[in-house]
Design a protein around this motif. Structure first.
Motif, PDB file in Angstrom:
ATOM      1  N   GLY A 106       0.800  -1.228   0.000  1.00 31.49           N
ATOM      2  CA  GLY A 106       0.000   0.000   0.000  1.00 31.49           C
ATOM      3  C   GLY A 106       0.825   1.266   0.000  1.00 31.49           C
ATOM      4  O   GLY A 106       0.404   2.281   0.538  1.00 31.49           O
ATOM      5  N   SER A 107       2.005   1.238  -0.636  1.00 29.92           N
ATOM      6  CA  SER A 107       2.916   2.365  -0.437  1.00 29.92           C
ATOM      7  C   SER A 107       2.389   3.677  -1.007  1.00 29.92           C
ATOM      8  O   SER A 107       2.700   4.732  -0.470  1.00 29.92           O
ATOM      9  CB  SER A 107       4.290   2.050  -1.015  1.00 29.92           C
ATOM     10  OG  SER A 107       4.193   1.220  -2.119  1.00 29.92           O
ATOM     11  N   SER A 108       1.590   3.637  -2.085  1.00 27.97           N
ATOM     12  CA  SER A 108       1.174   4.921  -2.646  1.00 27.97           C
ATOM     13  C   SER A 108       0.229   5.659  -1.697  1.00 27.97           C
ATOM     14  O   SER A 108       0.061   6.865  -1.801  1.00 27.97           O
ATOM     15  CB  SER A 108       0.534   4.746  -4.019  1.00 27.97           C
ATOM     16  OG  SER A 108      -0.727   4.174  -3.907  1.00 27.97           O
ATOM     17  N   ALA A 109      -0.377   4.941  -0.754  1.00 29.03           N
ATOM     18  CA  ALA A 109      -1.210   5.623   0.245  1.00 29.03           C
ATOM     19  C   ALA A 109      -0.363   6.609   1.039  1.00 29.03           C
ATOM     20  O   ALA A 109      -0.805   7.715   1.345  1.00 29.03           O
ATOM     21  CB  ALA A 109      -1.852   4.604   1.185  1.00 29.03           C
TER      22      ALA A 109
ATOM     23  N   LEU B 150      -3.021  -3.532   2.282  1.00 32.02           N
ATOM     24  CA  LEU B 150      -3.952  -2.990   1.288  1.00 32.02           C
ATOM     25  C   LEU B 150      -5.064  -2.197   1.974  1.00 32.02           C
ATOM     26  O   LEU B 150      -5.690  -1.338   1.358  1.00 32.02           O
ATOM     27  CB  LEU B 150      -4.561  -4.116   0.458  1.00 32.02           C
ATOM     28  CG  LEU B 150      -3.642  -4.716  -0.603  1.00 32.02           C
ATOM     29  CD1 LEU B 150      -4.326  -5.889  -1.276  1.00 32.02           C
ATOM     30  CD2 LEU B 150      -3.300  -3.672  -1.648  1.00 32.02           C
TER      31      LEU B 150
ATOM     32  N   GLN C 268      -4.059   1.234   1.729  1.00 23.74           N
ATOM     33  CA  GLN C 268      -4.242   1.708   0.363  1.00 23.74           C
ATOM     34  C   GLN C 268      -5.676   2.194   0.120  1.00 23.74           C
ATOM     35  O   GLN C 268      -5.914   3.316  -0.306  1.00 23.74           O
ATOM     36  CB  GLN C 268      -3.911   0.571  -0.616  1.00 23.74           C
ATOM     37  CG  GLN C 268      -4.208   0.882  -2.059  1.00 23.74           C
ATOM     38  CD  GLN C 268      -3.220   1.857  -2.618  1.00 23.74           C
ATOM     39  OE1 GLN C 268      -2.026   1.633  -2.582  1.00 23.74           O
ATOM     40  NE2 GLN C 268      -3.723   2.971  -3.121  1.00 23.74           N
TER      41      GLN C 268
ATOM     42  N   GLN D 159      -7.188   6.278   0.378  1.00 21.60           N
ATOM     43  CA  GLN D 159      -7.745   6.824  -0.861  1.00 21.60           C
ATOM     44  C   GLN D 159      -9.193   7.267  -0.652  1.00 21.60           C
ATOM     45  O   GLN D 159      -9.615   8.314  -1.129  1.00 21.60           O
ATOM     46  CB  GLN D 159      -7.684   5.762  -1.946  1.00 21.60           C
ATOM     47  CG  GLN D 159      -7.057   6.277  -3.223  1.00 21.60           C
ATOM     48  CD  GLN D 159      -7.092   5.218  -4.308  1.00 21.60           C
ATOM     49  OE1 GLN D 159      -6.862   4.043  -4.056  1.00 21.60           O
ATOM     50  NE2 GLN D 159      -7.389   5.641  -5.505  1.00 21.60           N
TER      51      GLN D 159
ATOM     52  N   ASN E 141      -3.157   5.424  -6.645  1.00 28.72           N
ATOM     53  CA  ASN E 141      -3.985   4.216  -6.562  1.00 28.72           C
ATOM     54  C   ASN E 141      -3.120   2.960  -6.440  1.00 28.72           C
ATOM     55  O   ASN E 141      -1.901   3.024  -6.304  1.00 28.72           O
ATOM     56  CB  ASN E 141      -4.905   4.132  -7.777  1.00 28.72           C
ATOM     57  CG  ASN E 141      -4.123   4.183  -9.062  1.00 28.72           C
ATOM     58  OD1 ASN E 141      -2.901   4.085  -9.049  1.00 28.72           O
ATOM     59  ND2 ASN E 141      -4.809   4.330 -10.174  1.00 28.72           N
ATOM     60  N   LEU E 142      -3.786   1.818  -6.515  1.00 24.16           N
ATOM     61  CA  LEU E 142      -3.081   0.556  -6.336  1.00 24.16           C
ATOM     62  C   LEU E 142      -2.010   0.348  -7.403  1.00 24.16           C
ATOM     63  O   LEU E 142      -0.942  -0.212  -7.136  1.00 24.16           O
ATOM     64  CB  LEU E 142      -4.092  -0.593  -6.380  1.00 24.16           C
ATOM     65  CG  LEU E 142      -3.552  -1.962  -6.018  1.00 24.16           C
ATOM     66  CD1 LEU E 142      -3.063  -1.986  -4.592  1.00 24.16           C
ATOM     67  CD2 LEU E 142      -4.616  -3.025  -6.210  1.00 24.16           C
TER      68      LEU E 142
ATOM     69  N   SER F  13       1.127   1.853  -6.319  1.00 25.68           N
ATOM     70  CA  SER F  13       1.782   1.031  -5.303  1.00 25.68           C
ATOM     71  C   SER F  13       2.532  -0.123  -5.944  1.00 25.68           C
ATOM     72  O   SER F  13       3.666  -0.429  -5.571  1.00 25.68           O
ATOM     73  CB  SER F  13       0.744   0.466  -4.327  1.00 25.68           C
ATOM     74  OG  SER F  13       0.221   1.488  -3.540  1.00 25.68           O
TER      75      SER F  13
END
Lengths: 295, 351
Positions: B74-77, B133, B136, B140, B256-257, B260
């Protein structure tokens, strides 16, 4: 009245949970035998549904379309196993996971390149009329899906219990080295497992396709299956069923009773948060094997 | 068995930054001295700046996955948290210097990362990976639902204020690139110090065998949470760069996913537990799709519509990932090492 509404929501949730279980079972089959979390299961599902629909639209009878799709799924499964996973034997699981992610890109791209990107309707010939059972309204399509899932689990159970290859499958799942030592052919068993996962993908793809329309977003149902997997345990078929039921029920109940207070749209994460809370109590899921470590 | 193996992700030992300080020196001279003079605006905006932001995100994730052995999907979170935090700090506390904003945004991301890192105290392997996740999707959703974060912008997309540091406007393409470069250099240096320190060794010990690490007296719980906090801090700062230096807008859909997974690709393709790997992986991920679309347009542009082109790109990207993993599961950095030792060996034989 209030009680009746609650039951309706609950039953609807449980039945849609069965649909999640259907997808999750495909993961479990592969994880159990080879320790791979196969992210491409969603792409396989999309491919199966798209192939079936496109074949029937081209005038093939349903039985022929099913047979052809099955053959294609078997071929793809065997191909993935041969060309991608075999060379990566003994790599860390995260590398294998990445590889299946790459595979899912390839399959998604190929499926749509082959059959086009438009949305196909899929009519399985089941009326989605609400049935009234004991004063509670239930969707007949959901009931049908649940029956199919039940039949599939029964068939898989019989297969693993009473066939030679099923016995081999259980041996490999138990201990790969021991299975090799007694002369089981890992090749044949892995191919069989991927075929079985392909069959599961076809069944799940047809049911989900009838629900949502056959289109790209079908491959995103994996995201619904992942919380089911952590809830039930990655290596347990009964876990996938129970996990699916719990996730389906929690999702629907939360949507109806919590959603309005926070602005809705919570179905994207509620299953994950529920699974997370649950995992804090049981870190290996409901039925997952507890890892044994050697220091 | 598998969970155990997952924790060992990247059995390679810790690599030092590089045996060749000259190489790094040369790279820095090119990055700071040559590129700003010769590069075109397109090169800055489309390649160099996003490369720097993604490389930084990869560096952050590599601490978590490569060094500490905790898999996160979930890094982009955390990039989103960093970006939104910096935006709101700049909006609501206009008196603060931007460098302080970045630092605070990183700390906010670290705090959120700490929160979502708590399950790691109980969960391992894929159970942990899937539960990340939750971060994530939840993060979002929050940025989509709560208008306050995007200053109640009706479209949800907000434009960030122009970049300036200490009164110096940096809003040109080259300025934004240099700013990102400065931040990335500073953070990379700090990370290098970290992984070479006893704390860095503790991370590796945790990855290689948690129980053994506990036996030799490493405070496993504290080290795990530290890994999540540091990693989220860096990814948060990368999110700030992504929003302020590269896109100049912030919207939830950008984090978004897929983003990530992109960062995860960077780490795996570059090489686990390698600082260099994050940069190599990011270079590949940024440059390759551009090359591919150029090539596709040049070769097939007239024949097929854009949909077909997009699908073929997806296929090629997937094939590339699979091929790279099979050819060199230890990543680009191992590939480079091997090539280097082969060249060096040839020289030795010749001399």
């Amino acid at each position: 009245m209030e009680w009746q509404f609650f039951t309706e929501v609950l039953v609807g949730g449980l039945l849609s949970g069965v649909m999640y279980s259907l997808v999750a079972i495909g993961f479990v089959l592969i994880y159990k035998t080879s320790g791979v979390l196969n992210f491409a299961q969603g792409a396989l599902l999309l491919f199966a549904a798209l192939t079936f629909v496109s074949l029937t639209e081209r005038g093939l009878p349903i039985w022929a379309a099913i047979l052809l799709t099955l053959a294609a799924m078997t071929a793809i499964g065997a191909l993935i196993e041969r060309t991608v996973l075999r060379p990566l034997v003994n790599q860390p699981p995260i590398t294998l996971f990445m590889a299946t992610l790459g595979v899912s890109y390839v399959i998604e791209g190929a499926a749509q390149l082959l059959w086009g990107t438009q949305v196909h309707g899929l009519d399985l010939g089941i009326d989605d009329l609400p049935l009234e059972i004991g004063g509670v309204l239930i969707s007949s399509f959901d009931l049908f899906a649940a029956a199919v899932a039940g039949a599939m689990v029964a068939a898989l159970t019989l297969f693993f219990r009473y066939t030679r290859i099923g016995l081999g499958f259980r041996a490999v799942a138990d201990d790969q080295l021991a299975a090799l030592a007694v002369g089981l052919s890992l090749d044949r068993i892995w191919t069989a497992v991927w075929t079985a996962a392909g069959v599961v993908a076809l069944v799940a793809g047809l049911l989900w396709g009838a629900r949502l329309g056959v289109q790209f977003s079908l491959s995103l149902v994996v995201l619904k299956a992942l919380p089911v997997l952590v809830l039930g345990g990655f290596d347990s078929i009964s876990g996938a069923i129970v996990g699916g039921l719990i996730v389906g029920a929690v999702e629907k109940l939360a949507e109806v009773y919590v959603g309005p207070f926070v602005g809705g749209g919570i179905e994207g994460w509620i299953a994950y948060v529920a699974a997370l809370g649950f995992l804090l109590i049981r870190p290996s899921g409901l039925f997952g094997a507890k890892p044994v470590e050697r220091v | 068995m598998t969970d155990l193996a997952l924790e060992k992700a990247g059995t390679a030992t810790v690599r030092r930054l590089s045996p060749a300080p000259f190489g790094i020196g040369a790279l820095l001279i090119v990055a700071y001295g040559v590129l700003p003079l010769v590069a075109s605006e397109y090169l800055f905006d489309a390649i160099l700046t996003p490369f720097l932001a993604l490389a930084l995100a990869g560096l952050g994730l590599n601490i978590l996955i490569g060094y500490a052995g905790q898999v996160s999907l979930g890094s982009s979170a955390f990039m989103a948290v960093g970006a939104y935090a910096a935006y709101n700090l700049a909006l609501r506390l206009p008196g603060l210097p931007f460098l302080v904003d970045i630092l605070l945004a990183g700390l906010v991301a670290a705090a959120v990362g700490l929160l979502f890192g708590l399950p790691s105290l109980r969960l391992r392997g894929f159970y942990l990976a899937v539960s990340t996740l939750a971060a994530q999707f939840f993060v979002q959703w929050v940025f989509n639902k709560v208008g306050w974060f995007s200053n109640d912008s009706p479209s949800g997309i907000v434009t960030v204020p122009p970049l300036s540091v200490a009164g110096l406007p940096l809003d040109s393409s080259a300025g934004r690139y240099l700013f990102a470069l400065g931040v990335v250099t500073a953070v990379t240096l700090a990370v290098w110090r970290l992984v070479e320190s006893p704390t860095g060794r503790a991370l590796v010990a945790l990855r290689d065998h948690e129980t053994a690490a506990r036996v030799i007296g490493i405070p496993v719980l504290r080290v795990k949470l530290l890994a999540f906090a540091v990693s989220s801090f860096i990814i948060g700062v990368a999110g700030v760069l992504w929003a302020f230096a590269y896109l100049r807008t912030v919207e939830p859909a950008g984090f978004n996913l897929d983003r990530s997974f992109q960062i995860l690709f960077i780490v795996i393709i570059g090489g686990l537990a390698s600082l260099r790997g994050a940069f190599l992986g990011a270079a590949l991920i940024v440059v390759f799709p551009l090359l591919l679309s150029r090539l596709g347009e040049a070769l097939l542009g007239g024949l097929f519509d854009s949909g077909v082109l997009e699908m073929s790109q997806r296929i090629v990207l997937g094939l590339l990932i699979v091929t790279f993993l099979i050819a060199e599961p230890a990543g680009l950095t191992a590939l480079l090492d091997r090539a280097w030792s082969r060249i060096a060996g040839r020289f030795r034989r010749a001399g």
